[in-house]
Each structure stands twice: as C-alpha cells, then as structure tokens.
Write a protein that holds these residues in place. Structure first.
Motif, short mmCIF file in Angstrom:
data_model
loop_
_atom_site.label_atom_id
_atom_site.label_comp_id
_atom_site.label_asym_id
_atom_site.label_seq_id
_atom_site.Cartn_x
_atom_site.Cartn_y
_atom_site.Cartn_z
N VAL A 255 10.22 2.00 4.57
CA VAL A 255 8.90 2.12 5.20
C VAL A 255 9.04 2.18 6.71
CG1 VAL A 255 6.68 0.98 5.55
CG2 VAL A 255 7.73 0.99 3.28
N ALA A 256 9.87 1.33 7.28
CA ALA A 256 10.05 1.33 8.74
C ALA A 256 10.67 2.63 9.22
CB ALA A 256 10.91 0.15 9.16
N ASN A 257 11.55 3.20 8.44
CA ASN A 257 12.23 4.43 8.84
C ASN A 257 11.28 5.63 8.91
OD1 ASN A 257 14.87 5.69 9.46
ND2 ASN A 257 14.44 6.88 7.62
N ALA A 258 10.11 5.53 8.29
CA ALA A 258 9.14 6.64 8.29
C ALA A 258 8.14 6.53 9.43
CB ALA A 258 8.40 6.68 6.96
N LEU A 259 8.17 5.45 10.21
CA LEU A 259 7.19 5.27 11.28
C LEU A 259 7.38 6.34 12.36
CD1 LEU A 259 7.29 1.39 11.70
CD2 LEU A 259 5.50 2.75 10.60
N PRO A 260 6.31 6.95 12.84
CA PRO A 260 6.44 8.00 13.85
C PRO A 260 6.90 7.50 15.21
CG PRO A 260 4.12 7.52 13.44
CD PRO A 260 4.90 6.77 12.41
N MET A 261 6.64 6.22 15.52
CA MET A 261 7.03 5.70 16.83
C MET A 261 8.41 5.03 16.82
SD MET A 261 4.84 3.73 15.00
CE MET A 261 3.22 4.07 15.66
N LEU A 262 9.16 5.22 15.75
CA LEU A 262 10.48 4.62 15.63
C LEU A 262 11.46 5.22 16.64
CD1 LEU A 262 12.43 2.78 13.93
CD2 LEU A 262 12.89 4.82 12.55
N ASN A 292 0.97 -1.05 17.47
CA ASN A 292 0.65 0.00 16.50
C ASN A 292 1.72 0.11 15.43
OD1 ASN A 292 -1.69 0.67 17.91
ND2 ASN A 292 -0.68 2.23 19.13
N ALA A 293 2.98 -0.08 15.82
CA ALA A 293 4.07 0.00 14.85
C ALA A 293 3.95 -1.11 13.81
CB ALA A 293 5.41 -0.07 15.56
N THR A 294 3.66 -2.32 14.25
CA THR A 294 3.53 -3.44 13.32
C THR A 294 2.36 -3.23 12.37
OG1 THR A 294 4.49 -4.97 14.94
CG2 THR A 294 3.22 -5.93 13.14
N ALA A 295 1.21 -2.81 12.92
CA ALA A 295 0.02 -2.61 12.09
C ALA A 295 0.25 -1.49 11.07
CB ALA A 295 -1.17 -2.28 12.98
N LEU A 296 0.85 -0.38 11.51
CA LEU A 296 1.08 0.73 10.58
C LEU A 296 2.13 0.37 9.54
CD1 LEU A 296 0.24 3.63 10.03
CD2 LEU A 296 2.07 4.40 11.54
N PHE A 297 3.15 -0.37 9.95
CA PHE A 297 4.18 -0.79 8.99
C PHE A 297 3.57 -1.65 7.88
CE2 PHE A 297 7.05 -4.23 7.69
CZ PHE A 297 8.05 -3.50 7.07
N HIS A 363 6.74 13.86 1.18
CA HIS A 363 8.01 14.59 1.08
C HIS A 363 8.53 14.85 2.49
CE1 HIS A 363 11.12 17.42 0.00
NE2 HIS A 363 10.61 18.30 0.84
N ARG A 364 9.78 14.50 2.72
CA ARG A 364 10.39 14.70 4.02
C ARG A 364 11.05 16.08 4.06
NH1 ARG A 364 10.92 11.08 7.63
NH2 ARG A 364 10.61 9.41 6.11
N SER A 365 10.88 16.77 5.20
CA SER A 365 11.39 18.13 5.32
C SER A 365 12.90 18.18 5.16
CB SER A 365 10.99 18.73 6.67
OG SER A 365 11.56 17.98 7.73
N HIS A 366 13.38 19.31 4.67
CA HIS A 366 14.81 19.59 4.49
C HIS A 366 15.47 18.63 3.49
CE1 HIS A 366 14.74 22.62 7.61
NE2 HIS A 366 14.18 21.77 8.44
N THR A 367 14.71 18.23 2.49
CA THR A 367 15.26 17.45 1.38
C THR A 367 14.81 18.09 0.07
OG1 THR A 367 13.35 15.95 1.33
CG2 THR A 367 15.23 15.30 2.71
N ILE A 368 15.49 17.74 -1.02
CA ILE A 368 15.12 18.24 -2.34
C ILE A 368 14.00 17.36 -2.90
CG2 ILE A 368 15.93 18.69 -4.68
CD1 ILE A 368 18.72 19.09 -3.54
N PRO A 369 12.87 17.91 -3.30
CA PRO A 369 11.79 17.09 -3.87
C PRO A 369 12.29 16.35 -5.11
CG PRO A 369 11.00 19.31 -3.35
CD PRO A 369 12.50 19.34 -3.20
N ASP A 370 11.85 15.10 -5.26
CA ASP A 370 12.29 14.30 -6.40
C ASP A 370 11.45 14.53 -7.65
OD1 ASP A 370 10.03 13.18 -5.34
OD2 ASP A 370 10.68 11.10 -5.57
N ALA A 371 10.26 15.14 -7.48
CA ALA A 371 9.37 15.36 -8.63
C ALA A 371 8.22 16.28 -8.21
CB ALA A 371 8.83 14.04 -9.16
N PHE A 372 7.48 16.76 -9.18
CA PHE A 372 6.21 17.44 -8.91
C PHE A 372 5.16 16.38 -8.62
CE2 PHE A 372 8.34 21.03 -10.27
CZ PHE A 372 7.54 22.14 -10.41
N ARG A 373 4.16 16.75 -7.81
CA ARG A 373 3.03 15.85 -7.58
C ARG A 373 1.74 16.65 -7.62
NH1 ARG A 373 7.20 13.20 -4.96
NH2 ARG A 373 7.21 10.93 -5.23
#
Length: 467
Positions: A255-262, A292-297, A363-373
C-alpha cells in the motif's frame, strides 16, 4: 560663420549633437538584448541611457555657456543632479558585479538584501556630502559630527530594540532556512512563506504565524526540510492476532509503495511491535506531503486489508462481500457477455468482489494483468505513461472490462486507477479461458476492445503533441 567655427564651445557641442544620438541608439540595442536575457545589468544600462548621458550632455553645454548667458546657480543645480545620478549608476554597477549572479551557497548569495540596502544608503549619503562640498562649497563636517553624536545617543536609548534587529539580521545572513522550508519552532510547525528584516512568516495551515527574527535567533528550532535523507511520514496500526505478521507487513509495504508522494529513492520501513501492532515509516518528497501521505495510506489500507481478508483494527468484515451482491455482479457480467444465465451457475464460486478507494491503482503500467476485472460501481481511469506524466485516454463505466491482456499473458503498458470508491468483479484468467472455449465469440470481442483502446491511447498522446 567663421566666428562660430572658432568658438571654444563649438567642438564639444558638435560632438554632443552627433555622438549622443549614436551612443543612445547603441545603448538601446544593448538594453533590449539584456532585457531579453533577463540580465541584471539591464538596470544600470537603462539608468545610463535615460538619465546619466542626457543630464551629462546638458551639464557640458551649460558649463560652456555659463560665462555669458546662464547663471552659475543653474550649472550647480544640474551638476548636483548629474553627480547624484553618477553615484546611483556606480552603486548599481557594483551591485550587478557583486550580487548579480551569486553562486549557490556563497556569501554573496547568503547576504540579506537589507544589508545591501543599508550599505547603499550609507554610500549615497557619503557621496551626497562630498558632492555638496565640491559643487556648493558646503561645510559638511559639522553636519557629520552632529549626526554621529545623535546616532550614538539614539543607539544607547534603543539598544535593546536595535540588538533584536541586529540578531535578526545576523540570522538572515546565516540563512539556516529559506522560503519554502518547513520549520518546527517553539511548537509552531509550518512552511516559511516570507522572510524580511524583522520577522519570518510561517504558514501553519491554520493561518500565518509571524515569528520575530530575534526570537528565532535566541532559541532553537528545527529545519525539517534539511533533514538527512527523505522526510518520513509514520503510522501505527493494529490487526487481529490471527493475521500472519509477514502477510500484514507485505500488505503495508504494498500500500505504501503505491502512494503518489512516495520518495522512491528511499526505502519503506515496516516493523512488527508485538500484540498485533505494526508501525510503518514512509519516505515522502517533503514535510508538506507527510500529513497527506499518512491519511491516504490509512484510507487505502482499509480497502486493501479487506481485499486481502485481513482484520484491520480486528474487523475483517467487508460490506460488499456478500453472496447476494456477488450473484448480482455475476448476473450483470453474464448479460454483458450475452450468455445464457442458466448455463453458468458455477461462475459465482470462482469470482470475487473487490473494492478500491479513490486513486488506488488497480493495474500498474508495464506489468502483466493478474486477472480480468468487470466494473460494478464507480469508474476506472485508463492512462498511458509518457515522459511528461500519465495521459488519461478513457474512463470505464459500469459494465466494462479491463485487464484483458491477462488472457495472452502480455505486458499491459497502460495503468488503471480508481476514480472515487470503485467496486469490481475479479475474474481469474482460467475462468475466462473456459468461457472462451464455450463461446469463441468472446475472444473476438476482447481483441476488438484491445485494439480500440490501443488506438485511443495513441490518439490521446498524439493530440498532446507527444511523440
């Protein structure tokens, strides 16, 4: 006519009449060049062109004509003005040479502007005194003595106030902080928005706190923007004692690795403190992003914990994970695929509902999707990454699929981000394979949608002029 040529003033007047316009034209072109370059030398060049040269030419002509047609007083007045302008020109030129383009960290860059202004004022006063003494034969010695005595008396009377001002000025010269830095001073924490000779203005988020420079100089404070390494946002959370610690730590990191302000050049530190208590330290770009990082996390962690089946705050209940809502989502998907409802009762046991918070990456760009959604509620923004940032090219609504490259196990260059609270139905690739085996037309529809989205991504990038 021959008498005019022999006049002593004729040569100088001719030189001024011809040379002055030429010099002014040259200075005008030079000034335009400096202004385009935003060079600090533009100011003294403008002063030279607009005032110093014209007044100097007038003084030269009056001096030649003063013996017969002009009163000597007018010559002195013009000489005084000319002398004052020359003083300003010299000071402006020195300022450009010394402080025009100071190197970062040098004493010229750190020197507060008020010191420069005070030195300029003192030199102007000294220059005016010498000018009046030379042009008007004024006795300025007595005036200087009187001003010196008066200054001593005033300094003794205001020594406390002057001492505070001097302390503040020395603080400015040292420059332990700059505009934009975050300070923690005497319980006041905020961003520096203005610094002057008397006080520092700190934006605390609830207003502007004005801190006198003397107060800062006489006490300790912390410059949060100059901390070694990245500034860190911290949080402490509790899970159920039944949740495996390694699984919880992996979730916190994800979750922390996906934060935009990381701040991605630094590592995320997550640890288990016992009694189902976990702490995490997240490097962020600056102090302004910490709250903002703490609240969003914490907000994203709520959704992620329920998707992972973990009990954040001892509560693993997911309001959407009910058989009724799952069956409704499966029925909606079957209608979109134009399948016979009675033939696919086995689907419900092999799919699941997921809910994402606003801004979460599905879904993160430049990765293989893990499933359909399959989008049930909310919206999903599809974006293509470029060197100038992500470019959104399509918004998926209820009843649309994404992650379809999972079928061919190909890398999907695009990213998918939740817009608002979004609920999707996760469909494993093996389920899609079985559906295609029974209904080959689904594969053709999937290929057509992939091509349309690829074309939409290319069109969006091309419209912005990005190669």
């Amino acid at each position: 006519m021959a008498d005019i040529w022999s006049e002593p003033w004729f040569g100088l007047a001719l030189a001024i009449a011809i040379g002055l316009p030429i010099v002014l034209v040259i200075l005008t072109e030079l000034l335009a060049y400096l202004v385009r370059r935003e060079h600090p030398a533009a100011k003294p060049v403008r002063l030279l062109r607009n005032l110093v040269l014209p007044v100097g030419a007038l003084l030269a002509l009056l001096s030649l004509a003063s013996t017969s047609r002009v009163e000597i007083t007018w010559v002195r007045v013009v000489a005084t003005v000319f002398g004052f302008l020359v003083i300003l020109l010299l000071l402006s030129s020195v300022n450009v040479v010394l402080f025009g383009n100071p190197a970062d960290g040098s004493w010229r860059e750190r020197l507060p502007s008020i010191f420069i202004d005070l030195a300029r004022l003192g030199l102007i006063l000294v220059g005016l005194a010498l000018l009046f003494s030379w042009v008007w034969d004024a006795d300025v010695g007595g005036l200087i003595t009187a001003l010196g005595v008066t200054s001593i008396v005033i300094g003794l009377a205001l020594q406390n106030a002057v001492g505070s001002v001097i302390s503040g000025l020395l603080l400015l010269f040292e420059q332990p902080f700059r505009i934009g830095d975050w300070l923690n001073a005497g319980g006041v924490q905020g961003r520096v928005v203005e610094v002057n000779w008397r006080a520092v203005h700190i934006d605390t988020g609830n207003g502007i706190q004005i801190m006198p420079n003397a107060s800062l100089a006489g006490s300790s404070f912390t410059n949060l923007s100059q901390a070694p390494g990245a500034f860190r946002a911290t949080a402490t959370v509790k899970f159920s004692t039944d949740d495996p610690p390694h699984q919880v730590l992996e979730l916190l990191q994800s979750v922390a690795n996906a934060l935009p302000m990381l701040e991605r050049s630094e590592s995320i530190d997550a640890s288990y403190a016992g009694s189902a208590t976990y702490s995490i330290s997240i490097p962020v770009v600056g102090p302004a992003d910490a709250g903002n990082a703490t609240a969003l996390f914490l907000a994203w962690l709520w959704y992620a914990a329920r998707r992972a089946g973990l009990a954040l705050d001892n509560d693993s209940t997911d309001p959407i994970a009910t058989p009724e809502r799952r069956d409704e989502a499966v029925a909606a998907m079957i209608r979109v695929l134009r399948l016979a409802p009675g033939d696919y009762g086995w689907l419900a046991a092999r799919v699941r509902l997921e809910r994402y918070g606003h801004g979460e990456v599905l879904h993160r760009s430049h990765t293989i999707p893990d499933a359909f959604r399959f989008v049930i509620e909310g919206e999903v923004i599809l974006s293509v990454p470029t060197e100038f940032g992500d470019v959104a090219f399509q918004t998926l609504q209820q009843g649309e699929f994404f992650g379809m490259l999972a079928l061919s196990r190909q890398v999907d260059a695009n990213s998918a981000v939740a817009k608002g609270t979004t609920t999707v139905l996760l469909i494993p690739t093996s389920v899609v394979d079985e559906l295609i085996d029974a209904n080959p037309g689904i594969a053709r529809d999937i290929g057509r949608i992939i091509d349309l989205r690829r074309d939409a991504a290319i069109a969006a990038v091309t419209a912005l002029g990005i190669a």
